[in-house]
Design a protein around this motif. Structure first.
Motif, PDB file in Angstrom:
ATOM      1  N   PRO A 277     -30.061  48.778   0.423  1.00 43.04           N
ATOM      2  CA  PRO A 277     -29.378  48.128   1.557  1.00 43.04           C
ATOM      3  C   PRO A 277     -29.990  48.507   2.911  1.00 43.04           C
ATOM      4  O   PRO A 277     -30.102  47.658   3.796  1.00 43.04           O
ATOM      5  CB  PRO A 277     -27.937  48.628   1.452  1.00 43.04           C
ATOM      6  CG  PRO A 277     -27.783  49.070   0.036  1.00 43.04           C
ATOM      7  CD  PRO A 277     -29.124  49.565  -0.399  1.00 43.04           C
ATOM      8  N   LEU A 278     -30.390  49.771   3.070  1.00 42.50           N
ATOM      9  CA  LEU A 278     -31.024  50.190   4.319  1.00 42.50           C
ATOM     10  C   LEU A 278     -32.358  49.466   4.510  1.00 42.50           C
ATOM     11  O   LEU A 278     -32.676  49.012   5.610  1.00 42.50           O
ATOM     12  CB  LEU A 278     -31.262  51.700   4.313  1.00 42.50           C
ATOM     13  CG  LEU A 278     -30.036  52.609   4.313  1.00 42.50           C
ATOM     14  CD1 LEU A 278     -30.448  54.058   4.100  1.00 42.50           C
ATOM     15  CD2 LEU A 278     -29.256  52.454   5.609  1.00 42.50           C
ATOM     16  N   ALA A 279     -33.128  49.384   3.429  1.00 41.26           N
ATOM     17  CA  ALA A 279     -34.437  48.723   3.498  1.00 41.26           C
ATOM     18  C   ALA A 279     -34.296  47.247   3.809  1.00 41.26           C
ATOM     19  O   ALA A 279     -35.027  46.694   4.635  1.00 41.26           O
ATOM     20  CB  ALA A 279     -35.187  48.933   2.183  1.00 41.26           C
ATOM     21  N   ARG A 280     -33.361  46.616   3.172  1.00 41.55           N
ATOM     22  CA  ARG A 280     -33.164  45.177   3.398  1.00 41.55           C
ATOM     23  C   ARG A 280     -32.774  44.905   4.841  1.00 41.55           C
ATOM     24  O   ARG A 280     -33.258  43.951   5.462  1.00 41.55           O
ATOM     25  CB  ARG A 280     -32.102  44.661   2.436  1.00 41.55           C
ATOM     26  CG  ARG A 280     -31.935  43.180   2.509  1.00 41.55           C
ATOM     27  CD  ARG A 280     -31.021  42.675   1.437  1.00 41.55           C
ATOM     28  NE  ARG A 280     -30.950  41.234   1.546  1.00 41.55           N
ATOM     29  CZ  ARG A 280     -30.556  40.458   0.602  1.00 41.55           C
ATOM     30  NH1 ARG A 280     -30.199  40.968  -0.553  1.00 41.55           N
ATOM     31  NH2 ARG A 280     -30.502  39.165   0.768  1.00 41.55           N
ATOM     32  N   ALA A 281     -31.904  45.755   5.396  1.00 39.98           N
ATOM     33  CA  ALA A 281     -31.473  45.582   6.788  1.00 39.98           C
ATOM     34  C   ALA A 281     -32.642  45.726   7.763  1.00 39.98           C
ATOM     35  O   ALA A 281     -32.632  45.134   8.835  1.00 39.98           O
ATOM     36  CB  ALA A 281     -30.375  46.585   7.127  1.00 39.98           C
ATOM     37  N   ARG A 282     -33.660  46.496   7.390  1.00 39.12           N
ATOM     38  CA  ARG A 282     -34.830  46.707   8.259  1.00 39.12           C
ATOM     39  C   ARG A 282     -35.998  45.793   7.917  1.00 39.12           C
ATOM     40  O   ARG A 282     -37.052  45.875   8.529  1.00 39.12           O
ATOM     41  CB  ARG A 282     -35.294  48.160   8.151  1.00 39.12           C
ATOM     42  CG  ARG A 282     -34.280  49.184   8.576  1.00 39.12           C
ATOM     43  CD  ARG A 282     -34.435  49.654   9.984  1.00 39.12           C
ATOM     44  NE  ARG A 282     -35.799  50.088  10.258  1.00 39.12           N
ATOM     45  CZ  ARG A 282     -36.436  49.809  11.385  1.00 39.12           C
ATOM     46  NH1 ARG A 282     -35.867  49.117  12.320  1.00 39.12           N
ATOM     47  NH2 ARG A 282     -37.662  50.238  11.579  1.00 39.12           N
ATOM     48  N   GLY A 283     -35.844  44.966   6.893  1.00 41.76           N
ATOM     49  CA  GLY A 283     -36.937  44.083   6.500  1.00 41.76           C
ATOM     50  C   GLY A 283     -38.017  44.775   5.699  1.00 41.76           C
ATOM     51  O   GLY A 283     -39.170  44.340   5.703  1.00 41.76           O
ATOM     52  N   CYS A 284     -37.657  45.846   5.006  1.00 41.23           N
ATOM     53  CA  CYS A 284     -38.610  46.620   4.201  1.00 41.23           C
ATOM     54  C   CYS A 284     -38.521  46.219   2.726  1.00 41.23           C
ATOM     55  O   CYS A 284     -37.519  45.656   2.289  1.00 41.23           O
ATOM     56  CB  CYS A 284     -38.309  48.114   4.294  1.00 41.23           C
ATOM     57  SG  CYS A 284     -38.422  48.808   5.948  1.00 41.23           S
ATOM     58  N   ARG A 285     -39.560  46.555   1.988  1.00 41.94           N
ATOM     59  CA  ARG A 285     -39.583  46.382   0.534  1.00 41.94           C
ATOM     60  C   ARG A 285     -39.423  47.751  -0.117  1.00 41.94           C
ATOM     61  O   ARG A 285     -39.981  48.738   0.367  1.00 41.94           O
ATOM     62  CB  ARG A 285     -40.904  45.745   0.084  1.00 41.94           C
ATOM     63  CG  ARG A 285     -41.121  44.353   0.610  1.00 41.94           C
ATOM     64  CD  ARG A 285     -42.443  43.739   0.147  1.00 41.94           C
ATOM     65  NE  ARG A 285     -43.644  44.504   0.478  1.00 41.94           N
ATOM     66  CZ  ARG A 285     -44.183  44.608   1.702  1.00 41.94           C
ATOM     67  NH1 ARG A 285     -43.599  44.018   2.723  1.00 41.94           N
ATOM     68  NH2 ARG A 285     -45.295  45.296   1.902  1.00 41.94           N
ATOM     69  N   VAL A 286     -38.697  47.784  -1.242  1.00 41.39           N
ATOM     70  CA  VAL A 286     -38.525  49.008  -2.024  1.00 41.39           C
ATOM     71  C   VAL A 286     -39.155  48.773  -3.386  1.00 41.39           C
ATOM     72  O   VAL A 286     -38.883  47.765  -4.041  1.00 41.39           O
ATOM     73  CB  VAL A 286     -37.028  49.366  -2.207  1.00 41.39           C
ATOM     74  CG1 VAL A 286     -36.868  50.580  -3.108  1.00 41.39           C
ATOM     75  CG2 VAL A 286     -36.366  49.600  -0.863  1.00 41.39           C
ATOM     76  N   HIS A 287     -39.999  49.704  -3.802  1.00 40.98           N
ATOM     77  CA  HIS A 287     -40.604  49.664  -5.141  1.00 40.98           C
ATOM     78  C   HIS A 287     -40.262  50.966  -5.848  1.00 40.98           C
ATOM     79  O   HIS A 287     -40.298  52.036  -5.236  1.00 40.98           O
ATOM     80  CB  HIS A 287     -42.130  49.550  -5.064  1.00 40.98           C
ATOM     81  CG  HIS A 287     -42.624  48.314  -4.389  1.00 40.98           C
ATOM     82  ND1 HIS A 287     -42.592  47.080  -4.992  1.00 40.98           N
ATOM     83  CD2 HIS A 287     -43.177  48.130  -3.168  1.00 40.98           C
ATOM     84  CE1 HIS A 287     -43.118  46.189  -4.174  1.00 40.98           C
ATOM     85  NE2 HIS A 287     -43.469  46.794  -3.053  1.00 40.98           N
ATOM     86  N   ALA A 288     -39.960  50.871  -7.131  1.00 39.79           N
ATOM     87  CA  ALA A 288     -39.631  52.065  -7.908  1.00 39.79           C
ATOM     88  C   ALA A 288     -40.465  52.127  -9.184  1.00 39.79           C
ATOM     89  O   ALA A 288     -40.470  51.169  -9.962  1.00 39.79           O
ATOM     90  CB  ALA A 288     -38.146  52.084  -8.257  1.00 39.79           C
ATOM     91  N   GLU A 289     -41.161  53.215  -9.350  1.00 39.52           N
ATOM     92  CA  GLU A 289     -41.836  53.669 -10.571  1.00 39.52           C
ATOM     93  C   GLU A 289     -42.938  52.780 -11.148  1.00 39.52           C
ATOM     94  O   GLU A 289     -43.898  53.304 -11.673  1.00 39.52           O
ATOM     95  CB  GLU A 289     -40.821  53.958 -11.673  1.00 39.52           C
ATOM     96  CG  GLU A 289     -39.891  55.086 -11.336  1.00 39.52           C
ATOM     97  CD  GLU A 289     -38.989  55.445 -12.485  1.00 39.52           C
ATOM     98  OE1 GLU A 289     -38.959  56.622 -12.848  1.00 39.52           O
ATOM     99  OE2 GLU A 289     -38.312  54.544 -13.013  1.00 39.52           O
ATOM    100  N   THR A 290     -42.832  51.487 -11.113  1.00 42.16           N
ATOM    101  CA  THR A 290     -43.805  50.664 -11.832  1.00 42.16           C
ATOM    102  C   THR A 290     -44.759  49.897 -10.911  1.00 42.16           C
ATOM    103  O   THR A 290     -45.471  49.009 -11.378  1.00 42.16           O
ATOM    104  CB  THR A 290     -43.100  49.649 -12.755  1.00 42.16           C
ATOM    105  OG1 THR A 290     -42.269  48.803 -11.958  1.00 42.16           O
ATOM    106  CG2 THR A 290     -42.272  50.355 -13.812  1.00 42.16           C
ATOM    107  N   PHE A 291     -44.776  50.254  -9.632  1.00 41.37           N
ATOM    108  CA  PHE A 291     -45.675  49.566  -8.706  1.00 41.37           C
ATOM    109  C   PHE A 291     -46.571  50.593  -8.030  1.00 41.37           C
ATOM    110  O   PHE A 291     -46.125  51.665  -7.636  1.00 41.37           O
ATOM    111  CB  PHE A 291     -44.871  48.771  -7.674  1.00 41.37           C
ATOM    112  CG  PHE A 291     -45.678  47.666  -7.038  1.00 41.37           C
ATOM    113  CD1 PHE A 291     -46.009  46.533  -7.761  1.00 41.37           C
ATOM    114  CD2 PHE A 291     -46.110  47.778  -5.738  1.00 41.37           C
ATOM    115  CE1 PHE A 291     -46.762  45.518  -7.187  1.00 41.37           C
ATOM    116  CE2 PHE A 291     -46.853  46.762  -5.157  1.00 41.37           C
ATOM    117  CZ  PHE A 291     -47.188  45.635  -5.880  1.00 41.37           C
TER     118      PHE A 291
END
Length: 183
Positions: free
Chosen positions: A57-71
């Motif tokens: 939610p924090l990332a989305r509000a700032r226009g960021c992308r979140v990647h976990a473990e497989t990228f």
């Protein structure tokens, strides 16, 4: 799939990406040499999932992308890692298989990778121009330690409890809430 022929090492970035796309196992590329990834424990996986839930939610509000473990995250011309979690604020690069400049990177420690996370990866991540923080979490002991960008470089900080203000996301990470996933 077998390892690439040893006489082809070190692998170019392009050769690694082509080979990795066909491999049933994940490999990081370190200085042109592939390194197989170890499996994760249940606690490790739960902590990564809790991180994604807390930070998305924090990332989305700032226009960021979140990647976990497989990228993958490219940290050098012949080095790519699979961070447990990364947040990217810059526009996507041309290559759809890796990011190049994360503003936040998190590794969840495990006995088999802790020394790599603390030394090898730490040096590589802190060299990223847009990195604001590199965080380490231990699934066996509540708390967070990390390197936070300041004017002159990076400052090491350790938190046993409470809320940690995350640069790049400009929001807090509540350690109590995060570690509830392991209860």
């Amino acid at each position: 799939m077998s390892e690439p022929a040893q006489e082809l090492w070190p692998l170019s970035l392009e050769a690694y990406l082509a080979w990795e796309a066909k491999s049933p196992l994940r490999h990081e590329l370190v200085g042109g040499f592939p390194r197989a990834m170890a499996g994760a424990s249940r606690r490790h996986n739960l902590l990564v999932a809790a991180l994604v839930a807390a930070l998305f939610p924090l990332a989305r509000a700032r226009g960021c992308r979140v990647h976990a473990e497989t990228f993958k995250l490219k940290v050098g011309p012949d080095t790519l890692y699979y961070p447990d979690l990364m947040v990217v604020y810059t526009p996507p690069g041309e290559n759809p298989y890796y990011e190049e400049d994360a503003c936040l990177v998190v590794e969840v420690l495990s006995p088999s990778t802790e020394s790599q996370d603390r030394w090898e990866k730490m040096r590589a991540y802190l060299g990223l121009p847009g990195l604001q923080a590199y965080l380490l979490l231990n699934p066996e002991q509540k708390g967070l330690e990390g390197y936070f960008r300041e004017e002159e470089g990076f400052a090491y900080r350790r938190y046993a409890e409470g809320r940690v203000l995350l640069p790049c996301l400009e929001g807090p990470l509540d350690l109590e809430d995060l570690y509830q996933a392991l209860a």
